[in-house]
Design a protein around this motif. Structure first.
Motif, PDB file in Angstrom:
ATOM      1  N   ASP A 104       0.525  -0.961  -0.236  1.00  0.00           N
ATOM      2  CA  ASP A 104      -0.359   0.027  -0.303  1.00  0.00           C
ATOM      3  C   ASP A 104       0.915   1.196  -0.268  1.00  0.00           C
ATOM      4  O   ASP A 104       0.090   1.765  -0.246  1.00  0.00           O
ATOM      5  CB  ASP A 104      -0.820   0.103   1.239  1.00  0.00           C
ATOM      6  CG  ASP A 104      -1.966  -0.337   1.356  1.00  0.00           C
ATOM      7  OD1 ASP A 104      -2.064  -1.505   0.158  1.00  0.00           O
ATOM      8  OD2 ASP A 104      -1.957  -1.923   2.124  1.00  0.00           O
ATOM      9  N   SER A 105       1.858   1.092   0.548  1.00  0.00           N
ATOM     10  CA  SER A 105       2.807   1.969   0.784  1.00  0.00           C
ATOM     11  C   SER A 105       3.868   1.831   1.116  1.00  0.00           C
ATOM     12  O   SER A 105       4.670   0.912   1.354  1.00  0.00           O
ATOM     13  CB  SER A 105       2.662   3.647   2.042  1.00  0.00           C
ATOM     14  OG  SER A 105       2.516   2.756   3.494  1.00  0.00           O
ATOM     15  N   PHE A 106       5.081   2.878   0.519  1.00  0.00           N
ATOM     16  CA  PHE A 106       6.823   2.540   0.409  1.00  0.00           C
ATOM     17  C   PHE A 106       7.406   3.543   1.510  1.00  0.00           C
ATOM     18  O   PHE A 106       7.127   4.632   0.858  1.00  0.00           O
ATOM     19  CB  PHE A 106       6.580   2.138  -1.183  1.00  0.00           C
ATOM     20  CG  PHE A 106       8.173   2.091  -1.676  1.00  0.00           C
ATOM     21  CD1 PHE A 106       8.938   0.498  -0.257  1.00  0.00           C
ATOM     22  CD2 PHE A 106       9.589   2.747  -1.634  1.00  0.00           C
ATOM     23  CE1 PHE A 106      10.413   0.714  -1.043  1.00  0.00           C
ATOM     24  CE2 PHE A 106      10.245   2.620  -2.370  1.00  0.00           C
ATOM     25  CZ  PHE A 106      10.953   1.641  -1.727  1.00  0.00           C
ATOM     26  N   LEU A 107       8.120   3.586   2.113  1.00  0.00           N
ATOM     27  CA  LEU A 107       8.644   4.901   2.405  1.00  0.00           C
ATOM     28  C   LEU A 107      10.489   4.225   2.457  1.00  0.00           C
ATOM     29  O   LEU A 107      10.814   3.188   2.703  1.00  0.00           O
ATOM     30  CB  LEU A 107       8.688   5.093   3.960  1.00  0.00           C
ATOM     31  CG  LEU A 107       9.333   6.482   4.639  1.00  0.00           C
ATOM     32  CD1 LEU A 107       9.770   7.480   3.308  1.00  0.00           C
ATOM     33  CD2 LEU A 107       9.122   6.928   5.830  1.00  0.00           C
TER      34      LEU A 107
ATOM     35  N   VAL B 291      10.065   0.998   4.324  1.00  0.00           N
ATOM     36  CA  VAL B 291       9.467   0.653   5.304  1.00  0.00           C
ATOM     37  C   VAL B 291       8.732   0.228   4.232  1.00  0.00           C
ATOM     38  O   VAL B 291       8.228   1.200   3.038  1.00  0.00           O
ATOM     39  CB  VAL B 291       8.504   1.447   6.529  1.00  0.00           C
ATOM     40  CG1 VAL B 291       7.629   1.016   6.736  1.00  0.00           C
ATOM     41  CG2 VAL B 291       9.733   2.170   7.247  1.00  0.00           C
ATOM     42  N   LEU B 292       7.917  -1.000   4.298  1.00  0.00           N
ATOM     43  CA  LEU B 292       6.170  -0.820   3.330  1.00  0.00           C
ATOM     44  C   LEU B 292       5.147  -1.500   4.223  1.00  0.00           C
ATOM     45  O   LEU B 292       5.708  -2.110   5.354  1.00  0.00           O
ATOM     46  CB  LEU B 292       7.098  -2.340   2.700  1.00  0.00           C
ATOM     47  CG  LEU B 292       7.751  -2.203   1.751  1.00  0.00           C
ATOM     48  CD1 LEU B 292       9.718  -2.204   2.344  1.00  0.00           C
ATOM     49  CD2 LEU B 292       8.352  -3.476   0.860  1.00  0.00           C
ATOM     50  N   LEU B 293       4.443  -0.966   4.228  1.00  0.00           N
ATOM     51  CA  LEU B 293       3.244  -1.278   4.700  1.00  0.00           C
ATOM     52  C   LEU B 293       1.865  -1.811   3.950  1.00  0.00           C
ATOM     53  O   LEU B 293       2.070  -1.206   2.363  1.00  0.00           O
ATOM     54  CB  LEU B 293       2.395  -0.068   5.368  1.00  0.00           C
ATOM     55  CG  LEU B 293       3.292   0.937   6.037  1.00  0.00           C
ATOM     56  CD1 LEU B 293       2.780   2.168   6.362  1.00  0.00           C
ATOM     57  CD2 LEU B 293       3.723   0.142   7.169  1.00  0.00           C
TER      58      LEU B 293
ATOM     59  N   ALA C  38      -1.299  -5.219   2.935  1.00  0.00           N
ATOM     60  CA  ALA C  38      -2.419  -6.109   3.599  1.00  0.00           C
ATOM     61  C   ALA C  38      -2.653  -6.772   3.017  1.00  0.00           C
ATOM     62  O   ALA C  38      -3.823  -7.360   2.041  1.00  0.00           O
ATOM     63  CB  ALA C  38      -3.605  -5.109   3.825  1.00  0.00           C
ATOM     64  N   PRO C  39      -1.575  -7.662   2.646  1.00  0.00           N
ATOM     65  CA  PRO C  39      -0.127  -7.692   3.391  1.00  0.00           C
ATOM     66  C   PRO C  39       0.954  -7.224   1.967  1.00  0.00           C
ATOM     67  O   PRO C  39       0.742  -6.717   0.819  1.00  0.00           O
ATOM     68  CB  PRO C  39      -0.071  -9.328   2.940  1.00  0.00           C
ATOM     69  CG  PRO C  39       0.083  -9.905   1.424  1.00  0.00           C
ATOM     70  CD  PRO C  39      -1.305  -9.073   1.601  1.00  0.00           C
ATOM     71  N   ALA C  40       2.421  -6.209   2.529  1.00  0.00           N
ATOM     72  CA  ALA C  40       2.974  -6.118   1.412  1.00  0.00           C
ATOM     73  C   ALA C  40       4.526  -7.427   1.523  1.00  0.00           C
ATOM     74  O   ALA C  40       4.542  -8.531   2.087  1.00  0.00           O
ATOM     75  CB  ALA C  40       3.675  -5.100   2.836  1.00  0.00           C
ATOM     76  N   ASP C  41       5.129  -7.323   0.496  1.00  0.00           N
ATOM     77  CA  ASP C  41       5.545  -8.080  -0.199  1.00  0.00           C
ATOM     78  C   ASP C  41       7.143  -7.493  -0.767  1.00  0.00           C
ATOM     79  O   ASP C  41       6.979  -6.344  -0.940  1.00  0.00           O
ATOM     80  CB  ASP C  41       4.665  -8.978  -1.309  1.00  0.00           C
ATOM     81  CG  ASP C  41       5.670 -10.246  -2.515  1.00  0.00           C
ATOM     82  OD1 ASP C  41       5.789 -11.013  -1.343  1.00  0.00           O
ATOM     83  OD2 ASP C  41       6.337  -9.462  -2.779  1.00  0.00           O
TER      84      ASP C  41
END
Length: 299
Positions: A281-284, A291-293, A295-298
């Motif tokens: 969903d998001s990436f920083l 940081v990877l977020l 549902a799920p992050a892969d």
């Protein structure tokens, strides 16, 4: 006698009760309430409304042809342009009034337009139509089926860029562009090879671009790719992507421009050459952490 707020130098000058016309080698200075105009043109006409004792300032219209340079100076920034024609409206500063913003001011330049803007950001551009409104917002557009070309720096001593876009809109501190394709002379990932590195670069595009003093935002169908100093490519697709501004880092490799951080939101897919893939969903990503977020992050 037409007005003490303007000065003219030309091979031919004709003065009428309500206007002045100058031709051939015209150099003109007009002091308006909100900005100063310094013009080098082939032709200029300044029309001034009759003086009203009850009004502090008089409206004027400035019409120019063959504009070699129009220098528009305001407090804190300056914009110059060249074009085939230029039309300006505003209020004259005739009685020593301080500079101030007015709602009646507007500048329109048409035909083979070149624009140079120096504020907190630096912009040079080419297009077909340029407007500068009463609030100091400039907009550069291209004709049918053409694109604006722009280049400069997003902040003083910071990211150098080149881009094409359907339009560019700017003020002294921010820049917006439609359907941008941006090339940044900056390394996307802070990877330091042990041997001699190569020069990195970053390419980005999206539905729109938004730049302020801290960040570069690509909004809608954002695509970013770049080569790091080891020659490996990162590709990132997301709904929106934010690129943090850079610093000059000479501590480990030669001085150069760097993207400090990358943030992707609204769903993303990323790949790093020889290093794997990621989605979520998001990436920083910064030099310190990733940081990877999702549902799920892969990864």
């Amino acid at each position: 006698g037409l007005t003490e707020a303007a000065a003219f130098d030309a091979e031919e000058i004709d003065v009428y009760p309500d206007r002045l016309e100058a031709r051939a080698g015209c150099r003109t200075v007009v002091h308006a309430l909100d900005r100063e105009y310094r013009l080098t043109t082939d032709f200029v006409r300044l029309s001034v409304e009759p003086r009203d004792p009850e009004e502090a300032a008089r409206p004027f219209t400035l019409e120019c042809e063959g504009v070699h340079e129009a220098r528009l100076s305001e407090v804190g920034f300056e914009t110059t342009c060249a074009s085939q024609t230029l039309l300006a409206n505003g209020l004259l500063r005739e009685r020593g009034e301080p500079a101030q913003r007015i709602d009646a001011s507007r500048v329109t330049a048409r035909g083979r337009v070149e624009v140079h803007h120096f504020g907190q950001l630096e912009l040079h551009g080419a297009g077909d139509l340029f407007t500068l409104d009463a609030t100091g917002i400039g907009r550069l557009e291209a004709g049918d089926d053409k694109r604006v070309t722009a280049w400069g720096r997003f902040a003083e001593n910071s990211l150098p860029y080149e881009m094409t876009a359907s339009y560019v809109r700017f003020d002294p501190t921010t820049l917006d562009a439609g359907s941008p394709r941006v090339y940044l002379d900056a390394t996307l990932l802070p990877v330091f090879p042990t041997g001699a590195g190569i020069g990195g670069f970053t390419e980005a595009r999206g539905d729109s671009l938004r730049v302020d003093a801290q960040s570069v935002w690509l909004l809608g169908n954002a695509h970013v790719e770049g080569i790091d100093r080891s020659g490996k490519k990162l590709v990132l697709d997301a709904s929106s992507v934010r690129l943090d501004g850079d610093v000059k880092d000479a501590s480990k490799v030669e001085s150069g421009h760097w993207i400090r951080g990358i943030e992707a939101i609204g769903g993303f897919n990323a790949s790093y050459e020889e290093g794997g893939r990621a989605s979520g969903d998001s990436f920083l990503f910064t030099r310190e952490r990733a940081v990877l977020l999702g549902a799920p992050a892969d990864l």
